[in-house]
Design a protein around this motif. Structure first.
Motif, mmCIF file in Angstrom:
data_model
loop_
_atom_site.group_PDB
_atom_site.id
_atom_site.type_symbol
_atom_site.label_atom_id
_atom_site.label_comp_id
_atom_site.label_asym_id
_atom_site.label_seq_id
_atom_site.Cartn_x
_atom_site.Cartn_y
_atom_site.Cartn_z
ATOM 1 N N SER A 247 0.838 -1.207 0.000
ATOM 2 C CA SER A 247 0.000 0.000 0.000
ATOM 3 C C SER A 247 0.867 1.249 0.000
ATOM 4 O O SER A 247 0.612 2.206 -0.747
ATOM 5 C CB SER A 247 -0.930 0.006 1.214
ATOM 6 N N LEU A 248 1.899 1.260 0.823
ATOM 7 C CA LEU A 248 2.780 2.424 0.890
ATOM 8 C C LEU A 248 3.525 2.622 -0.424
ATOM 9 O O LEU A 248 3.644 3.751 -0.921
ATOM 10 C CB LEU A 248 3.770 2.260 2.046
ATOM 11 N N SER A 249 4.039 1.528 -0.990
ATOM 12 C CA SER A 249 4.789 1.671 -2.239
ATOM 13 C C SER A 249 3.876 2.069 -3.392
ATOM 14 O O SER A 249 4.281 2.834 -4.279
ATOM 15 C CB SER A 249 5.533 0.371 -2.567
ATOM 16 N N GLY B 126 3.331 5.806 -3.096
ATOM 17 C CA GLY B 126 4.508 6.521 -3.585
ATOM 18 C C GLY B 126 4.611 6.487 -5.089
ATOM 19 O O GLY B 126 4.895 7.504 -5.738
ATOM 20 N N THR C 38 -5.120 4.794 -4.450
ATOM 21 C CA THR C 38 -3.889 5.558 -4.683
ATOM 22 C C THR C 38 -3.928 6.300 -6.011
ATOM 23 O O THR C 38 -3.274 7.332 -6.160
ATOM 24 C CB THR C 38 -2.665 4.631 -4.649
ATOM 25 N N SER D 213 9.060 4.880 0.719
ATOM 26 C CA SER D 213 8.014 3.847 0.741
ATOM 27 C C SER D 213 8.584 2.488 0.363
ATOM 28 O O SER D 213 8.200 1.447 0.925
ATOM 29 C CB SER D 213 6.865 4.229 -0.203
ATOM 30 N N LEU E 98 9.778 10.613 -1.213
ATOM 31 C CA LEU E 98 8.666 9.868 -0.606
ATOM 32 C C LEU E 98 8.563 8.470 -1.186
ATOM 33 O O LEU E 98 8.389 7.481 -0.453
ATOM 34 C CB LEU E 98 7.356 10.629 -0.827
ATOM 35 N N ASP E 99 8.676 8.344 -2.509
ATOM 36 C CA ASP E 99 8.588 7.042 -3.143
ATOM 37 C C ASP E 99 9.738 6.143 -2.697
ATOM 38 O O ASP E 99 9.544 4.959 -2.404
ATOM 39 C CB ASP E 99 8.594 7.201 -4.667
ATOM 40 N N ASP F 72 12.815 -3.926 -4.283
ATOM 41 C CA ASP F 72 12.403 -2.761 -3.497
ATOM 42 C C ASP F 72 13.610 -1.924 -3.089
ATOM 43 O O ASP F 72 13.579 -0.687 -3.135
ATOM 44 C CB ASP F 72 11.641 -3.204 -2.241
ATOM 45 N N VAL G 148 10.479 1.102 3.420
ATOM 46 C CA VAL G 148 9.564 0.521 4.415
ATOM 47 C C VAL G 148 9.029 -0.825 3.924
ATOM 48 O O VAL G 148 8.937 -1.799 4.691
ATOM 49 C CB VAL G 148 8.404 1.495 4.710
ATOM 50 N N SER G 149 8.684 -0.889 2.640
ATOM 51 C CA SER G 149 8.176 -2.134 2.072
ATOM 52 C C SER G 149 9.217 -3.245 2.199
ATOM 53 O O SER G 149 8.885 -4.390 2.554
ATOM 54 C CB SER G 149 7.796 -1.921 0.609
ATOM 55 N N CYS H 154 14.326 1.802 -4.232
ATOM 56 C CA CYS H 154 14.529 2.805 -3.187
ATOM 57 C C CYS H 154 15.731 3.683 -3.527
ATOM 58 O O CYS H 154 15.655 4.920 -3.471
ATOM 59 C CB CYS H 154 14.728 2.106 -1.835
#
Length: 408
Positions: free
Chosen positions: A18-20, A23, A149, A176, A172-173, A80, A179-180, A84
């Protein structure tokens, strides 16, 4: 049946994805603005976008092989981390005030290549963290977040661009994805080992799994036509609305109505249980012909906007239903390879639409490519009803026994 979010592994996967997705949804608007503002050139923008797309298309089949050979969690975590780094690098370039176009292009190419390995892991990740009875709910949840999103991502990008600059959208992306990756490192994903073989043999086996299911490959053709038609609309639509159909506000209303329809269709998919899911989903996808033909016929703007919302609801319904059908019918050891061909055909059709739409518009006007795209997508989706496998495919709950091969 227990709700998928009660399963720890899927819950962490859901939060990370969801977070990615949020972003990623902010990136297209930020990237186009950033590159155009920095260079003032549409050619430079096309170069950067092409650098992100071409490696992804070329490497998708290989990404499917890697996704099956290794645990999907390991592959997704690695990609990821790569994305990042690339997004943080682009963000730093833009925040520096003197971005180098070639460095941004290289970073986007690396990110696109990582995406080719990440995309085929989505289905194995869900399949490996959720029981079969919860697959439809899990896929519906993912589709709802994806739809949401699409509504919120551009708003986030706009706020960041206007207040802090486009570079922060990339930061931000990148965050995310970090975190993922951290959440992926804390989950367990079931994995079916694939016997070691040559790359060519693995590719042939994946293609054989696709070719052996008439419901799958015929639907892929219909879905590819849909993506090509969507590219035509996104190419021709803005100019048509700006000059003839109510201006910028009407175009934004058109897009937002579609985003809301997409969300509603995703929510419906989590509750509806048709006995012939592939047939129903493909018929819903055929609704995309309505707004295209209405726009070509210069129908009232409100009617075209409403039709677009309905057609996007059809897309929102199809996505989780389709994913669930594929996850239940395809052997787990070949799932990444099979889905990589899905992504390849879908993404590969879009550049064709982007290229042909302007040529047809300059030669015959916007009405011709819109009408042609509408007829093509309607015919392709409706034609799948003539395929025996599409008609016979039953929802997993309706099958007498679970199978790993062709559907009952």
């Amino acid at each position: 049946m227990p709700h998928p979010l009660r399963t720890r592994s899927f819950r962490l996967l859901f939060i990370g994805r969801s977070l990615s997705m949020l972003g990623d949804a902010a990136i297209p608007a930020a990237l186009t603005l950033a590159v155009y503002l920095a260079t003032g050139s549409t050619g430079a923008l096309a170069l950067v976008l092409g650098c992100a797309m071409v490696p992804k298309l070329l490497l998708l089949p290989l990404g499917g092989v890697i996704g099956d050979r290794f645990n999907a969690r390991t592959v997704a975590l690695t990609t990821d981390l790569v994305r990042c780094v690339t997004q943080l690098f682009v963000g730093a370039q833009l925040l520096s005030g003197t971005p180098a176009l070639w460095q941004i292009a290289v970073a986007e190419a690396l990110g696109g290549a990582a995406g080719a390995f990440a995309m085929p892991t989505v289905s194995p990740l869900i399949r490996g963290t959720v029981a079969e009875s919860g697959l439809l709910r899990a896929n519906s949840l993912m589709a709802v977040v994806s739809s949401a999103t699409r509504i919120g991502g551009p708003a986030v990008a706009g706020a960041l661009v206007l207040t802090a600059g486009p570079g922060w959208a990339f930061v931000l992306d990148g965050a995310s994805f970090a975190v993922s990756a951290a959440l992926l490192s804390a989950i367990d994903v079931r994995h079916v080992p694939v016997p070691r073989s040559t790359l060519l043999s693995d590719l042939k086996e994946g293609w054989a799994e696709v070719r052996g299911r008439d419901w799958y490959w015929t639907s892929l053709i219909a879905h590819a036509v849909w993506n090509g038609a969507a590219a035509v609309l996104m190419t021709v639509g803005p100019a048509l609305f700006l000059h003839d159909l109510g201006g910028r506000g009407a175009w934004l209303a058109f897009l937002q109505t579609g985003a809301v329809g997409l969300l509603l269709g995703s929510l419906l998919a989590g509750r509806a249980r048709p006995r012939r899911p592939i047939l129903v989903a493909n018929m819903g996808l055929a609704l995309y012909a309505l707004p295209l033909c209405l726009l070509a016929a210069h129908a009232p703007v409100a009617v075209a906007i409403g039709a677009y919302g309905v057609s996007q609801a059809g897309l929102g319904y199809l996505s989780p239903v389709w994913e669930t059908a594929v996850q239940s019918a395809v052997p787990p050891h070949a799932l990444a390879r099979v889905t990589s061909y899905d992504w390849l055909l879908s993404l590969g059709a879009m550049p064709l639409g982007y290229a042909l739409a302007p040529l047809a518009t300059s030669a015959w006007g916007a009405e011709v490519p819109l009408a042609a795209a509408g007829v093509a997508v309607g015919a392709a989706c409706l034609a799948t009803a003539a395929v025996p496998g599409v008609r016979r495919f039953r929802a997993p709950a309706d099958k007498v026994t679970r199978t790993t091969g062709a559907p009952a």
